[in-house]
Design a protein around this motif. Structure first.
Motif, PDB file in Angstrom:
ATOM      1  N   LEU A   1     -14.128  -6.801  18.382  1.00 58.97           N
ATOM      2  CA  LEU A   1     -12.922  -7.601  18.138  1.00 58.97           C
ATOM      3  C   LEU A   1     -11.688  -6.762  18.459  1.00 58.97           C
ATOM      4  O   LEU A   1     -11.354  -5.846  17.723  1.00 58.97           O
ATOM      5  CB  LEU A   1     -12.872  -8.064  16.677  1.00 58.97           C
TER       6      LEU A   1
ATOM      7  N   LEU B   1     -13.912  -6.213   5.060  1.00 54.45           N
ATOM      8  CA  LEU B   1     -13.083  -6.129   3.849  1.00 54.45           C
ATOM      9  C   LEU B   1     -13.901  -6.153   2.557  1.00 54.45           C
ATOM     10  O   LEU B   1     -13.366  -5.907   1.485  1.00 54.45           O
ATOM     11  CB  LEU B   1     -12.057  -7.264   3.834  1.00 54.45           C
ATOM     12  N   THR B   2     -15.178  -6.446   2.652  1.00 54.99           N
ATOM     13  CA  THR B   2     -16.010  -6.429   1.440  1.00 54.99           C
ATOM     14  C   THR B   2     -16.593  -5.031   1.170  1.00 54.99           C
ATOM     15  O   THR B   2     -17.205  -4.827   0.127  1.00 54.99           O
ATOM     16  CB  THR B   2     -17.197  -7.418   1.547  1.00 54.99           C
ATOM     17  N   LEU B   3     -16.393  -4.100   2.099  1.00 58.60           N
ATOM     18  CA  LEU B   3     -16.994  -2.776   1.936  1.00 58.60           C
ATOM     19  C   LEU B   3     -16.186  -1.933   0.960  1.00 58.60           C
ATOM     20  O   LEU B   3     -14.966  -1.857   1.073  1.00 58.60           O
ATOM     21  CB  LEU B   3     -17.047  -2.049   3.287  1.00 58.60           C
TER      22      LEU B   3
ATOM     23  N   ARG C   1      -5.311  -3.803  11.208  1.00 57.92           N
ATOM     24  CA  ARG C   1      -4.834  -4.096   9.848  1.00 57.92           C
ATOM     25  C   ARG C   1      -5.999  -4.011   8.848  1.00 57.92           C
ATOM     26  O   ARG C   1      -5.854  -3.471   7.756  1.00 57.92           O
ATOM     27  CB  ARG C   1      -4.209  -5.486   9.777  1.00 57.92           C
ATOM     28  N   THR C   2      -7.136  -4.549   9.246  1.00 62.54           N
ATOM     29  CA  THR C   2      -8.305  -4.503   8.366  1.00 62.54           C
ATOM     30  C   THR C   2      -8.731  -3.059   8.129  1.00 62.54           C
ATOM     31  O   THR C   2      -9.060  -2.675   7.005  1.00 62.54           O
ATOM     32  CB  THR C   2      -9.467  -5.314   8.988  1.00 62.54           C
TER      33      THR C   2
ATOM     34  N   ASP D   1     -17.941  -7.915  13.911  1.00 66.21           N
ATOM     35  CA  ASP D   1     -16.776  -8.559  14.527  1.00 66.21           C
ATOM     36  C   ASP D   1     -16.054  -9.405  13.487  1.00 66.21           C
ATOM     37  O   ASP D   1     -15.019 -10.001  13.777  1.00 66.21           O
ATOM     38  CB  ASP D   1     -17.209  -9.468  15.682  1.00 66.21           C
ATOM     39  N   LEU D   2     -16.641  -9.486  12.310  1.00 69.33           N
ATOM     40  CA  LEU D   2     -16.067 -10.319  11.254  1.00 69.33           C
ATOM     41  C   LEU D   2     -15.284  -9.435  10.282  1.00 69.33           C
ATOM     42  O   LEU D   2     -15.872  -8.669   9.517  1.00 69.33           O
ATOM     43  CB  LEU D   2     -17.193 -11.064  10.523  1.00 69.33           C
ATOM     44  N   MET D   3     -13.970  -9.530  10.338  1.00 74.16           N
ATOM     45  CA  MET D   3     -13.142  -8.664   9.500  1.00 74.16           C
ATOM     46  C   MET D   3     -13.310  -8.991   8.013  1.00 74.16           C
ATOM     47  O   MET D   3     -13.164  -8.126   7.160  1.00 74.16           O
ATOM     48  CB  MET D   3     -11.674  -8.769   9.926  1.00 74.16           C
ATOM     49  N   SER D   4     -13.642 -10.235   7.712  1.00 71.16           N
ATOM     50  CA  SER D   4     -13.909 -10.609   6.315  1.00 71.16           C
ATOM     51  C   SER D   4     -15.064  -9.779   5.758  1.00 71.16           C
ATOM     52  O   SER D   4     -15.055  -9.397   4.594  1.00 71.16           O
ATOM     53  CB  SER D   4     -14.279 -12.088   6.226  1.00 71.16           C
ATOM     54  N   ASP D   5     -16.051  -9.517   6.591  1.00 70.42           N
ATOM     55  CA  ASP D   5     -17.194  -8.688   6.194  1.00 70.42           C
ATOM     56  C   ASP D   5     -16.751  -7.258   5.927  1.00 70.42           C
ATOM     57  O   ASP D   5     -17.150  -6.648   4.944  1.00 70.42           O
ATOM     58  CB  ASP D   5     -18.227  -8.665   7.337  1.00 70.42           C
TER      59      ASP D   5
ATOM     60  N   LYS E   1       0.833  -1.208   0.000  1.00 71.98           N
ATOM     61  CA  LYS E   1       0.000   0.000   0.000  1.00 71.98           C
ATOM     62  C   LYS E   1       0.867   1.257   0.000  1.00 71.98           C
ATOM     63  O   LYS E   1       0.608   2.201  -0.758  1.00 71.98           O
ATOM     64  CB  LYS E   1      -0.937  -0.019   1.216  1.00 71.98           C
TER      65      LYS E   1
ATOM     66  N   SER F   1      -5.636  -7.651  14.092  1.00 77.58           N
ATOM     67  CA  SER F   1      -6.235  -7.794  12.754  1.00 77.58           C
ATOM     68  C   SER F   1      -7.325  -6.744  12.524  1.00 77.58           C
ATOM     69  O   SER F   1      -7.609  -6.372  11.381  1.00 77.58           O
ATOM     70  CB  SER F   1      -6.770  -9.210  12.518  1.00 77.58           C
TER      71      SER F   1
ATOM     72  N   TYR G   1      -4.270  -8.406   1.143  1.00 80.96           N
ATOM     73  CA  TYR G   1      -4.396  -8.724   2.578  1.00 80.96           C
ATOM     74  C   TYR G   1      -5.156 -10.036   2.776  1.00 80.96           C
ATOM     75  O   TYR G   1      -4.768 -10.876   3.590  1.00 80.96           O
ATOM     76  CB  TYR G   1      -5.094  -7.564   3.287  1.00 80.96           C
TER      77      TYR G   1
ATOM     78  N   LYS H   1      -6.971   0.560  -3.061  1.00 79.45           N
ATOM     79  CA  LYS H   1      -7.832  -0.114  -2.081  1.00 79.45           C
ATOM     80  C   LYS H   1      -8.163  -1.533  -2.535  1.00 79.45           C
ATOM     81  O   LYS H   1      -8.054  -2.493  -1.770  1.00 79.45           O
ATOM     82  CB  LYS H   1      -9.108   0.696  -1.849  1.00 79.45           C
TER      83      LYS H   1
ATOM     84  N   VAL I   1      -4.956  -3.747  -2.230  1.00 81.53           N
ATOM     85  CA  VAL I   1      -4.485  -4.135  -0.901  1.00 81.53           C
ATOM     86  C   VAL I   1      -5.517  -4.985  -0.144  1.00 81.53           C
ATOM     87  O   VAL I   1      -5.131  -5.828   0.664  1.00 81.53           O
ATOM     88  CB  VAL I   1      -4.024  -2.922  -0.052  1.00 81.53           C
TER      89      VAL I   1
ATOM     90  N   ASN J   1     -13.833 -12.686  -2.252  1.00 82.32           N
ATOM     91  CA  ASN J   1     -13.582 -11.239  -2.157  1.00 82.32           C
ATOM     92  C   ASN J   1     -12.339 -10.843  -2.965  1.00 82.32           C
ATOM     93  O   ASN J   1     -12.290  -9.767  -3.548  1.00 82.32           O
ATOM     94  CB  ASN J   1     -13.432 -10.820  -0.691  1.00 82.32           C
TER      95      ASN J   1
ATOM     96  N   MET K   1     -14.967 -16.188   2.999  1.00 78.32           N
ATOM     97  CA  MET K   1     -15.234 -15.030   2.144  1.00 78.32           C
ATOM     98  C   MET K   1     -13.979 -14.526   1.442  1.00 78.32           C
ATOM     99  O   MET K   1     -14.049 -13.637   0.590  1.00 78.32           O
ATOM    100  CB  MET K   1     -15.833 -13.896   2.996  1.00 78.32           C
TER     101      MET K   1
ATOM    102  N   GLY L   1     -11.121 -12.855  13.389  1.00 77.84           N
ATOM    103  CA  GLY L   1     -12.113 -12.157  12.565  1.00 77.84           C
ATOM    104  C   GLY L   1     -12.174 -12.644  11.129  1.00 77.84           C
ATOM    105  O   GLY L   1     -12.746 -11.974  10.269  1.00 77.84           O
ATOM    106  N   PHE L   2     -11.576 -13.814  10.880  1.00 79.77           N
ATOM    107  CA  PHE L   2     -11.589 -14.371   9.530  1.00 79.77           C
ATOM    108  C   PHE L   2     -12.163 -15.796   9.571  1.00 79.77           C
ATOM    109  O   PHE L   2     -12.663 -16.228  10.585  1.00 79.77           O
ATOM    110  CB  PHE L   2     -10.160 -14.382   8.958  1.00 79.77           C
TER     111      PHE L   2
ATOM    112  N   LYS M   1     -13.439 -10.635  -6.493  1.00 82.58           N
ATOM    113  CA  LYS M   1     -14.249  -9.437  -6.722  1.00 82.58           C
ATOM    114  C   LYS M   1     -13.385  -8.185  -6.931  1.00 82.58           C
ATOM    115  O   LYS M   1     -13.748  -7.291  -7.695  1.00 82.58           O
ATOM    116  CB  LYS M   1     -15.170  -9.230  -5.502  1.00 82.58           C
TER     117      LYS M   1
ATOM    118  N   MET N   1      -6.392  -1.515   5.554  1.00 85.06           N
ATOM    119  CA  MET N   1      -6.628  -1.934   4.170  1.00 85.06           C
ATOM    120  C   MET N   1      -7.952  -1.362   3.628  1.00 85.06           C
ATOM    121  O   MET N   1      -8.084  -1.121   2.433  1.00 85.06           O
ATOM    122  CB  MET N   1      -6.666  -3.469   4.057  1.00 85.06           C
ATOM    123  N   SER N   2      -8.916  -1.150   4.516  1.00 86.28           N
ATOM    124  CA  SER N   2     -10.229  -0.680   4.101  1.00 86.28           C
ATOM    125  C   SER N   2     -10.352   0.841   4.161  1.00 86.28           C
ATOM    126  O   SER N   2     -11.460   1.372   3.998  1.00 86.28           O
ATOM    127  CB  SER N   2     -11.305  -1.304   4.995  1.00 86.28           C
TER     128      SER N   2
END
Lengths: 137, 114
Positions: free
Chosen positions: B51, B38-40, B58-59, B32-36, A23, B55, A44, A37, A40, A110, A106, A101-102, A113, B62-63
């Motif tokens: 959370l 990261l989809t934004l 970090r999330t 609380d779900l960082m995967s969620d 980044k 992470s 990530y 965005k 990264v 993702n 997804m 949190g993973f 996408k 990146m977001s």
């Protein structure tokens, strides 16, 4: 421009370090913010996948005026069924991964996408290679 | 809405990047779900989460999320604080649940993404 980063499996403290560096580089190169965005976020997700599932990995970054190529090569258990792994909601993540949190299945969808091109190959018992391409022009 | 107002509304405490109290936000997500998260694809989003590990930061990085609200009395650990400081991400610790914090902010005009 070429850059290489090593990723340690299981080390969530450092997960994201390489993507953070990518980044910074893309910002210095004045790449469009929306492309940064998307790049990264995909990077990530892929880096977290190595940390979550593999023993170790290497990220190769190659930036030209036309493209950003990022290749993730890991040594790990591999993916037996890539089509299944690409389905949203499918996950083999451990509870430790979920605590971070993973692990909701997804990540790969993702990544797909967000990037312009994605190629994934895997050999069970050896590891996985994920190649991502972003077009700059 | 400015960070200083959010801090007051949530009875929270800004614990990182206190010099950014004038940052302003209009939309938020709670997860609380960082995967969620990261989809934004939206920018300048407030993240409300329970959370509290690295992470989360970090999330946020990146977001392009510049403010994280840690709900239900969760506190930022040293690792989170160091990374958030380096990246310029504001952390607000708040005693409210994610649901209550979201409700208070929604009631005062912060919009949801969906």
């Amino acid at each position: 421009m070429h850059f290489t980063y090593n990723v340690e499996g299981g080390n969530f403290t450092r997960a994201g370090y390489a993507s953070s560096e990518i980044k910074k580089i893309l910002k210095q190169l004045n790449v469009d913010l929306a492309i940064i965005k998307r790049t990264v976020v995909a990077s990530y997700e892929a880096e977290v996948n190595i940390v979550a599932h593999a023993y170790s990995g290497t990220i190769f970054v190659d930036i030209t005026p036309e493209t950003i190529l990022i290749k993730f090569v890991d040594e790990g258990p591999g993916i037996p069924d890539i089509a299944m792994a690409m389905k949203e909601g499918f996950s083999t993540a451990t509870s430790k991964v979920r605590e971070m949190g993973f692990g909701a299945g997804m990540g790969l969808p993702n990544i797909r996408k967000n990037v312009d091109n994605m190629n994934i190959t895997s050999e069970v018992g050896k590891g996985t290679v994920l190649e991502l391409t972003m077009y700059l022009q | 809405m400015k960070i200083s107002e959010i801090e007051k509304l949530l009875e929270g405490r800004v614990v990182c990047c206190e010099h950014k109290m004038d940052l302003s936000f209009e939309i938020a997500c709670a997860s609380d779900l960082m995967s969620d998260v990261l989809t934004l694809s939206h920018d300048n989003v407030l993240l409300i989460t329970g959370l509290n590990n690295v992470s989360t930061i970090r999330t946020a990085e990146m977001s392009d999320i510049h403010c994280v609200i840690l709900a239900r009395n969760k506190t930022a650990n040293a690792e989170m604080l160091a990374l958030a400081k380096e990246l310029g991400i504001v952390i607000i610790e708040c005693p409210y649940s994610v649901f209550r914090a979201s409700g208070v902010l929604f009631q005062t005009g912060i919009k949801p993404i969906y």
